[in-house]
Write a protein that holds these residues in place. Sequence first.
Motif, mmCIF file in Angstrom:
data_model
loop_
_atom_site.group_PDB
_atom_site.id
_atom_site.type_symbol
_atom_site.label_atom_id
_atom_site.label_comp_id
_atom_site.label_asym_id
_atom_site.label_seq_id
_atom_site.Cartn_x
_atom_site.Cartn_y
_atom_site.Cartn_z
ATOM 1 N N PRO A 140 -14.317 -1.938 -15.632
ATOM 2 C CA PRO A 140 -15.393 -2.924 -15.780
ATOM 3 C C PRO A 140 -14.812 -4.299 -16.130
ATOM 4 N N LEU A 141 -15.357 -5.344 -15.541
ATOM 5 C CA LEU A 141 -14.910 -6.710 -15.840
ATOM 6 C C LEU A 141 -16.013 -7.487 -16.544
ATOM 7 N N THR A 142 -17.211 -7.467 -15.964
ATOM 8 C CA THR A 142 -18.393 -8.076 -16.579
ATOM 9 C C THR A 142 -19.564 -7.129 -16.342
ATOM 10 N N ARG A 143 -20.746 -7.559 -16.739
ATOM 11 C CA ARG A 143 -21.926 -6.728 -16.514
ATOM 12 C C ARG A 143 -22.173 -6.493 -15.033
ATOM 13 N N THR A 144 -21.766 -7.445 -14.204
ATOM 14 C CA THR A 144 -22.037 -7.348 -12.760
ATOM 15 C C THR A 144 -20.780 -7.294 -11.893
ATOM 16 N N SER A 145 -19.625 -7.082 -12.511
ATOM 17 C CA SER A 145 -18.408 -6.998 -11.700
ATOM 18 C C SER A 145 -17.452 -5.945 -12.254
ATOM 19 N N PHE A 146 -16.617 -5.420 -11.374
ATOM 20 C CA PHE A 146 -15.638 -4.412 -11.762
ATOM 21 C C PHE A 146 -14.508 -4.400 -10.739
ATOM 22 N N SER A 147 -13.392 -3.807 -11.121
ATOM 23 C CA SER A 147 -12.287 -3.665 -10.168
ATOM 24 C C SER A 147 -12.156 -2.203 -9.777
ATOM 25 N N VAL A 148 -11.724 -1.989 -8.552
ATOM 26 C CA VAL A 148 -11.498 -0.649 -8.017
ATOM 27 C C VAL A 148 -10.054 -0.614 -7.521
ATOM 28 N N SER A 149 -9.256 0.323 -8.057
ATOM 29 C CA SER A 149 -7.884 0.520 -7.592
ATOM 30 C C SER A 149 -7.774 1.934 -7.044
ATOM 31 N N THR A 150 -7.379 2.043 -5.803
ATOM 32 C CA THR A 150 -7.271 3.345 -5.150
ATOM 33 C C THR A 150 -5.847 3.551 -4.642
ATOM 34 N N MET A 151 -5.290 4.710 -4.970
ATOM 35 C CA MET A 151 -3.987 5.100 -4.454
ATOM 36 C C MET A 151 -4.210 6.339 -3.597
ATOM 37 N N ALA A 152 -3.664 6.332 -2.397
ATOM 38 C CA ALA A 152 -3.880 7.445 -1.465
ATOM 39 C C ALA A 152 -2.549 8.043 -1.026
ATOM 40 N N ALA A 153 -2.622 9.279 -0.576
ATOM 41 C CA ALA A 153 -1.453 9.974 -0.051
ATOM 42 C C ALA A 153 -1.004 9.303 1.245
ATOM 43 N N PRO A 154 0.279 9.417 1.579
ATOM 44 C CA PRO A 154 0.774 8.811 2.812
ATOM 45 C C PRO A 154 0.015 9.252 4.063
ATOM 46 N N ALA A 155 -0.489 10.478 4.065
ATOM 47 C CA ALA A 155 -1.235 10.952 5.226
ATOM 48 C C ALA A 155 -2.503 10.132 5.467
ATOM 49 N N CYS A 156 -3.048 9.537 4.414
ATOM 50 C CA CYS A 156 -4.246 8.703 4.547
ATOM 51 C C CYS A 156 -3.924 7.352 5.164
ATOM 52 N N GLY A 157 -2.774 6.817 4.836
ATOM 53 C CA GLY A 157 -2.410 5.485 5.298
ATOM 54 C C GLY A 157 -3.204 4.414 4.575
ATOM 55 N N GLN A 158 -2.897 3.160 4.888
ATOM 56 C CA GLN A 158 -3.560 2.037 4.232
ATOM 57 C C GLN A 158 -5.042 1.996 4.578
ATOM 58 N N ALA A 159 -5.385 2.306 5.823
ATOM 59 C CA ALA A 159 -6.796 2.294 6.226
ATOM 60 C C ALA A 159 -7.588 3.340 5.445
ATOM 61 N N GLY A 160 -6.993 4.497 5.205
ATOM 62 C CA GLY A 160 -7.659 5.540 4.427
ATOM 63 C C GLY A 160 -7.880 5.117 2.987
ATOM 64 N N ALA A 161 -6.880 4.454 2.392
ATOM 65 C CA ALA A 161 -7.016 3.959 1.019
ATOM 66 C C ALA A 161 -8.129 2.920 0.931
ATOM 67 N N ALA A 162 -8.193 2.033 1.922
ATOM 68 C CA ALA A 162 -9.247 1.013 1.949
ATOM 69 C C ALA A 162 -10.624 1.649 2.100
ATOM 70 N N LYS A 163 -10.703 2.679 2.939
ATOM 71 C CA LYS A 163 -11.982 3.377 3.147
ATOM 72 C C LYS A 163 -12.462 4.013 1.839
ATOM 73 N N VAL A 164 -11.561 4.670 1.128
ATOM 74 C CA VAL A 164 -11.917 5.282 -0.158
ATOM 75 C C VAL A 164 -12.353 4.207 -1.137
ATOM 76 N N ALA A 165 -11.607 3.097 -1.214
ATOM 77 C CA ALA A 165 -11.950 2.012 -2.142
ATOM 78 C C ALA A 165 -13.339 1.442 -1.839
ATOM 79 N N ASN A 166 -13.664 1.250 -0.574
ATOM 80 C CA ASN A 166 -14.989 0.732 -0.197
ATOM 81 C C ASN A 166 -16.098 1.699 -0.591
ATOM 82 N N ARG A 167 -15.878 2.992 -0.357
ATOM 83 C CA ARG A 167 -16.890 3.995 -0.697
ATOM 84 C C ARG A 167 -17.074 4.079 -2.222
ATOM 85 N N VAL A 168 -15.967 4.022 -2.961
ATOM 86 C CA VAL A 168 -16.045 4.064 -4.426
ATOM 87 C C VAL A 168 -16.802 2.846 -4.933
ATOM 88 N N ALA A 169 -16.539 1.677 -4.352
ATOM 89 C CA ALA A 169 -17.247 0.461 -4.751
ATOM 90 C C ALA A 169 -18.755 0.624 -4.527
#
Length: 155
Positions: free
Chosen positions: A58-87
């Motif tokens: 959490p950063l503020t009442r209306t903002s937060f950070s999301v950090s996602t680490m993914a396995a190599p099989a996911c690749g960067q696109a997979g990590a971004a997809k997970v981060a977007n869904r988590v957000a």
Amino acid sequence: MAIPHACAIRRLSFLSLQVGMRVRREIELGAKMKGAYLALAVVAGVVVSGCASTKIQPLTRTSFSVSTMAAPACGQAGAAKVANRVAAVEVIKRGGDRFFFKAASSDYRIIEDSLIVQMVDKGDPEYSESFSAREELGPKWQEIVAKGTPLTCSG
């Protein structure tokens, strides 16, 4: 909340790499690959492809950070997809629907994606340009939110 631990992901990646190198060596030498190696390679690949860990800060009442680490099989696109869904899941859990990314960064060496998420309400200047969390998750958004943080890059 980080699920599973990043060290476990690295260990699984290392094991998968070892198995993959062994299989490749067997093929290059012209030897027949035994069923056990094939089964182990498939299992290791499936386990690794399902691994992603996410931290929400959490950063503020209306903002937060999301950090996602993914396995190599996911690749960067997979990590971004997970981060977007988590957000999107986190925005809905916080009672919002619309959001945008204030900042984003990626580290291709360790397959990590970091986002700064800002929630917006109707009437905010950024509202018309923001994403809908529900639209981002699709028609089954309620099921996805109920399940919580996605652990795979495939779904």
